[in-house]
Design a protein around this motif. Structure first.
Motif: not given
Ligand code: ASP
Ligand code: MG
Length: 457
Positions: A8, A11-13, A17, A39, A72, A75, A128
């Protein structure tokens, strides 16, 4: 091929990513399959939404859904630029509309069942994985979204479903091998799966590591990489002891003991499908990809140090049950354990003497009630603010005199309970919470001042 799992926080932002994409790029020639978590925090938020809806609080559920939707969209917008995002936006919108529809349905019925919970939770990884696949493609990585629910098949034990391995392995091979042959990079959401009838399931919280192990084992991966936000497993908590060092290689059994006693990096039990096939698992840092991390292998590496690590678990309560005449009596211990069970208190360490039994549990609000219950059959005392300290290492097996060295190092620090696990690879004892920093520093100095360079950084 290899499996790369991004948790998590990795890939949080959009920035995270992007880092993940650059890491995958360095492995493209080795045929990676990428598994992603939701995320960071999204699964918790989905659970909260589901719970609000289950209580009939529709508007609170939808409000939270709106903020997750915004995150989401933002992002994806940052990752894709307006051109691609405009097309892709419709796809994301459809997912979120489906989620809101589901929440409205739950709120109307006023009941959140385990089956519906799985449906709600699955959105984290569904979203995600979609965004990450698009982001990879936009960065010229030939990625291909694979819906994990078409490959990982489980029973119907919702929220902790059990994979049906024969079917799962066959489906994973059929679906992934053709993509890999064409040098595509399959991207799958972790954690989510489905029954044979296509009903969405999840395989337990934190289950993306398990998904990675399942995929790696099915495809005979050369290795599995678990990308997190720490450099790997450490000899002890660096917050407690500034001399803590990275462990370069550790056995599966050792890693499992450490996870149980507080090292939060991952739950090695979920790596079992890979370990059984002798596939090495690496814990790596997506913020520091040059660091070689920790390698977890099935056989213990030879190591000159007795221990691999020291773990400490705080917020422990000791419950002492004293029953001068009854302790040896038939059924007495069972009655004690049944009381713990009734109050849902899981016991960690147990030690008994002729007249008493001491047990540790995580401190929680059920303990006074548990004690009152136990007081019907014996004298009971309990004391909080304790900590479990656990030294782990395969070399403990068959090395004499270790306990003496451990307790000499502790000096005058008061030890309340001692236990050596049946696995013979951990030495565990209980002390006052306030003594933890000093105890860990002394033990680290005694056992980790000279380190085997093949095993420690
Ligand atoms: N997203 C899931 C969870 O938070 C699975 C995972 O991240 O491993 O539990
Ligand atoms: Mg995790």
């Amino acid at each position: 091929m290899l499996v790369m799992k991004f948790g998590g926080t990795s890939v949080e932002s959009a920035a995270a990513i992007n880092r993940a994409a650059e890491i995958v790029r360095t492995r493209v020639s080795q045929n990676p399959v990428v598994i992603v978590s939701a995320m960071a925090k999204v699964t918790d938020q989905l659970l909260t939404m589901g719970q609000h809806a289950g209580l009939g609080q529709r508007d609170r559920a939808l409000e939270l859904s709106r903020s997750v939707r915004e995150r989401h969209y933002t992002t994806a917008g940052e990752l894709l630029g307006t051109g691609i995002f405009t097309q892709f936006h419709t796809e994301l919108e459809a997912e979120f509309d489906a989620l809101d529809e589901l929440l409205r349905g739950i709120a109307a019925v006023g009941e959140l069942t385990p089956r519906t919970t799985d449906n709600v939770l699955s959105f984290g990884e569904r979203l995600s994985s979609k965004i990450i696949t698009q982001a990879f493609s936009a960065r010229d990585i030939h990625s291909h979204l694979v819906d994990a629910r078409e490959c990982i098949i489980t029973d119907a034990t919702h929220t902790r479903a059990v994979p049906l391995f024969d079917e799962t392995n066959a489906r994973l091979k059929n679906r992934l091998n053709p993509l890999l042959h064409r040098s595509h990079v399959p991207v799958m959401g972790g954690f989510i799966a489905s029954t044979r009838d296509g009903i969405t399931t999840t395989i337990g919280r934190g289950g993306s590591d398990f998904s990675a192990a399942i995929v790696g084992a099915a495809l005979d991966a050369e290795r599995i990489e678990i990308w997190t936000d720490v450099d790997g497993m450490m000899t002890t908590d660096p917050g407690l002891c500034s001399d803590a060092r990275r462990i370069k290689v550790i056995s599966f059994e050792e890693a499992a003991e450490l996870a149980y006693f507080g090292a939060k990096v991952l739950h090695p039990a979920t790596l079992l499908p890979a370990i059984q096939k002798n596939i090495p698992v690496y814990v790596l840092n997506s913020r520091n990809p040059k660091c070689e991390g920790t390698r977890i292998i099935s056989q213990s590496p030879s190591c000159r140090n007795t221990f691999k690590a020291i773990a400490a678990k705080k917020r422990i309560t000791i419950v002492d049950v004293v029953a001068a005449r009854m302790l040896g009596a038939h059924g007495f211990l069972r009655a004690i354990f049944e009381a713990f069970d009734r109050h849902r208190c899981a016991v960690d360490v147990v030690s008994t003497s002729e007249v008493s039994v001491s047990l540790t549990v995580d401190s929680n609000e059920a303990i006074p009630k548990l004690a009152a219950d136990l007081a019907k059959i014996a004298d009971v005392k309990y004391e909080g603010r304790k900590a479990i300290v656990c030294l782990v290492g395969e070399n403990l097996r068959g090395t004499p005199g270790i306990a003496a060295r451990v307790f000499t190092a502790l000096g005058e620090i008061n030890v309340r309970m001692i236990s050596q696990g049946a696995s013979e690879i951990n030495l565990t004892f209980v002390i006052n919470e306030d003594d933890v920093p000093e105890a860990v520093r002394r033990l680290h100095a005694a056992f980790f001042s000279e380190l085997d360079p093949d095993v420690f950084e």
